[in-house]
Scaffold this active site. Structure first.
Site, short mmCIF file in Angstrom:
data_model
loop_
_atom_site.label_atom_id
_atom_site.label_comp_id
_atom_site.label_asym_id
_atom_site.label_seq_id
_atom_site.Cartn_x
_atom_site.Cartn_y
_atom_site.Cartn_z
N ARG A 1 0.87 -1.17 0.00
CA ARG A 1 0.00 0.00 0.00
C ARG A 1 0.91 1.22 0.00
O ARG A 1 1.70 1.42 0.92
CB ARG A 1 -0.89 -0.01 1.25
CG ARG A 1 -1.89 1.15 1.33
CD ARG A 1 -2.63 1.06 2.66
NE ARG A 1 -3.66 2.06 2.80
CZ ARG A 1 -4.95 1.88 2.52
NH1 ARG A 1 -5.36 0.70 2.06
NH2 ARG A 1 -5.83 2.85 2.69
N HIS B 1 -7.44 1.17 -6.61
CA HIS B 1 -7.66 0.36 -5.41
C HIS B 1 -8.45 -0.89 -5.82
O HIS B 1 -9.62 -1.05 -5.48
CB HIS B 1 -8.44 1.17 -4.38
CG HIS B 1 -8.38 0.64 -2.98
ND1 HIS B 1 -7.69 -0.50 -2.65
CD2 HIS B 1 -8.94 1.09 -1.83
CE1 HIS B 1 -7.82 -0.73 -1.34
NE2 HIS B 1 -8.57 0.23 -0.83
N GLN C 1 -10.55 -3.17 -3.39
CA GLN C 1 -11.81 -2.57 -2.98
C GLN C 1 -12.91 -2.89 -3.98
O GLN C 1 -14.05 -3.20 -3.62
CB GLN C 1 -11.67 -1.06 -2.84
CG GLN C 1 -12.95 -0.36 -2.41
CD GLN C 1 -13.39 -0.76 -1.02
OE1 GLN C 1 -12.61 -0.69 -0.08
NE2 GLN C 1 -14.63 -1.20 -0.88
N ASP D 1 -16.78 8.56 -2.09
CA ASP D 1 -15.58 8.35 -1.30
C ASP D 1 -15.18 9.69 -0.70
O ASP D 1 -15.71 10.74 -1.09
CB ASP D 1 -14.45 7.79 -2.19
CG ASP D 1 -13.25 7.29 -1.40
OD1 ASP D 1 -13.35 7.17 -0.16
OD2 ASP D 1 -12.21 7.03 -2.02
N CYS E 1 -16.23 3.27 0.46
CA CYS E 1 -15.17 2.33 0.82
C CYS E 1 -14.62 2.57 2.22
O CYS E 1 -13.87 1.74 2.73
CB CYS E 1 -14.05 2.36 -0.21
SG CYS E 1 -13.08 3.88 -0.22
N ARG F 1 -14.31 -7.08 2.11
CA ARG F 1 -12.88 -6.99 1.82
C ARG F 1 -12.17 -8.27 2.28
O ARG F 1 -11.29 -8.80 1.60
CB ARG F 1 -12.27 -5.76 2.51
CG ARG F 1 -12.69 -4.42 1.93
CD ARG F 1 -12.12 -4.19 0.55
NE ARG F 1 -10.67 -4.27 0.54
CZ ARG F 1 -9.86 -3.29 0.94
NH1 ARG F 1 -10.36 -2.13 1.37
NH2 ARG F 1 -8.55 -3.43 0.88
#
Length: 315
Positions: free
Chosen positions: A113, A140, A143, A231, A272, A300
Site C-alpha cells: 500500500r 484500489h 476494494q 468516497d 469504501c 474486503r
C-alpha cells in the site's frame, strides 16, 4: 489444494494483482466465486495457504486493508509479516527493485500500500513472487472486488446494471472505471470538471466496450442507478489549502437523502470508508436502510481471499 499452490503462471511469470485492467473477466469472476464459497464456509480445503508466508508493506495508514488481509491470510492457514513504511528500508532510500529482490527470497507474495503507482510497478517488475496492490494513488482494485461482491449479494448480477459515482475522480473511481469494463456494468461518473478521471483510462475502458458516461450534475448521474457510490473528498496526502478547494468544488456532489431519491427506488449506497460524515455523505444515508457500507467493508476480507489464491496459483 495446498499442494498445488505455486506463485507463477505457466510461463514462469508471477501472477501480480496490480490493476483490474490487467486481468481478464473470467479470471476475476473465478476469484469472486472462490470468495463467495469462502464466505459461505464451503471450502473443501480450509487451509489452502498452509506453509505460505506473505509480506505486507503499508506506507500509508490502513484499517480495513491491513486487518482484512491479515485475518484472511491466517484464516486460510498462511502466515503474515506486516511492516509500516518506517519499518522498511524503502522508507530510507532503498529502491523498490532491491526490496523486491530481497523479499522474494523470504516470502511467497508481497502486498504493498503506497502513494506512487510507479513504486508498485517497480516492485512488481523485479519481484519473483506475486505483488498485490493494496492501494496506490491511481487505483484500489481489491476494494472493487469487494464492491462487486457486495452488489451481487444484494441485487444479483451486476452485468447490465447502472452504478453511479459522485464526488472526486480519485483512485477508487478509476478502479470503478476498470471494473465497468471487466464486469460489464454501466458507470455514471459525476465530478467537477477539475477532478474528472484520467482521460486515457476512460479511452481504454470505452475501447473495451464499457459504457462509462461523465456528468457534471450528480442528480443526472444517479437517475436510474441501482448503486450510488462515493468516497472521501480529501486524500491522506492533500494539504490544507488543497482540502479547502476540494470541499468547495465537491459540496454539490454530497450523497444525501435528496440525491438518493433521484436514484432507482431500490438503489444501494456504497462508500469504501473511512467516511467523513457530513461531508461526502450524510449520517442519514450511511446509517440508513439503503446503505450496504458495512457489508462492503466485511467483504474486503472475503474478496481478497480469492485474490490471494489466484495470485498464488491455486485458481
Amino acid at each position: 489444494m495446498s499442494a498445488a499452490l505455486k506463485s507463477a503462471n505457466g510461463n514462469g511469470a508471477p501472477r501480480h494483482f496490480l490493476e483490474l485492467m490487467d486481468i481478464d473477466s473470467l479470471t476475476l469472476r473465478r476469484m469472486l466465486d472462490f470468495s463467495g464459497r469462502a464466505k459461505r464456509g464451503e471450502l473443501t480445503d480450509s487451509k489452502p495457504l498452509a506453509g505460505k508466508h506473505i509480506a505486507m508493506i503499508f506506507e500509508k495508514p490502513s484499517t480495513r486493508t491491513r486487518v482484512s488481509f491479515e485475518v484472511g491470510i491466517k484464516q486460510l492457514g498462511g502466515d503474515v509479516v506486516t511492516l509500516a513504511g518506517k519499518d522498511t528500508q524503502l522508507g530510507r532510500g532503498e529502491s523498490p527493485a532491491d526490496t523486491a529482490r530481497v523479499l522474494s527470497r523470504y516470502v511467497d507474495a508481497i502486498i504493498l500500500r503506497t502513494d506512487r503507482v510507479e513504486k508498485m510497478r517497480e516492485l512488481a517488475e523485479h519481484a519473483t513472487v506475486p505483488v498485490i496492490n493494496g492501494l496506490t494513488d491511481v487505483s484500489h482494485p481489491c476494494q472493487l472486488m469487494a464492491d462487486v461482491m457486495t452488489f451481487e449479494e444484494h441485487r444479483g448480477p451486476i452485468a447490465g446494471q447502472v452504478v453511479a459515482w459522485t464526488g472526486d475522480g480519485n483512485n477508487v473511481a478509476q478502479s470503478f472505471i476498470q471494473a465497468a469494463a471487466r464486469f460489464n456494468f454501466t458507470l455514471h461518473v459525476a465530478t467537477p470538471p477539475q477532478l474528472a478521471p484520467n482521460p486515457e483510462l476512460l479511452a481504454w475502458a470505452r475501447g473495451q466496450g464499457a459504457q462509462v458516461k461523465l456528468f457534471s450534475d450528480p442528480f443526472e448521474a444517479v437517475a436510474g442507478a441501482r448503486c450510488v457510490v462515493t468516497d472521501t473528498w480529501v486524500s491522506m496526502s492533500d494539504d490544507k489549502s488543497s482540502a479547502r478547494q476540494r470541499h468547495n468544488l465537491l459540496a454539490p456532489f454530497q450523497v444525501n437523502n435528496s440525491l438518493l431519491k433521484a436514484a432507482a427506488p431500490d438503489a444501494i449506497v456504497m462508500h469504501c470508508l473511512p467516511a467523513h460524515r457530513g461531508e461526502e455523505i450524510t449520517d442519514e444515508v450511511i446509517d440508513g436502510p439503503q446503505s450496504v457500507v458495512f457489508d462492503e467493508a466485511e467483504n474486503r476480507l472475503h474478496a481478497q481471499k480469492g485474490v490471494l489464491l489466484w495470485a498464488l496459483g491455486a485458481l
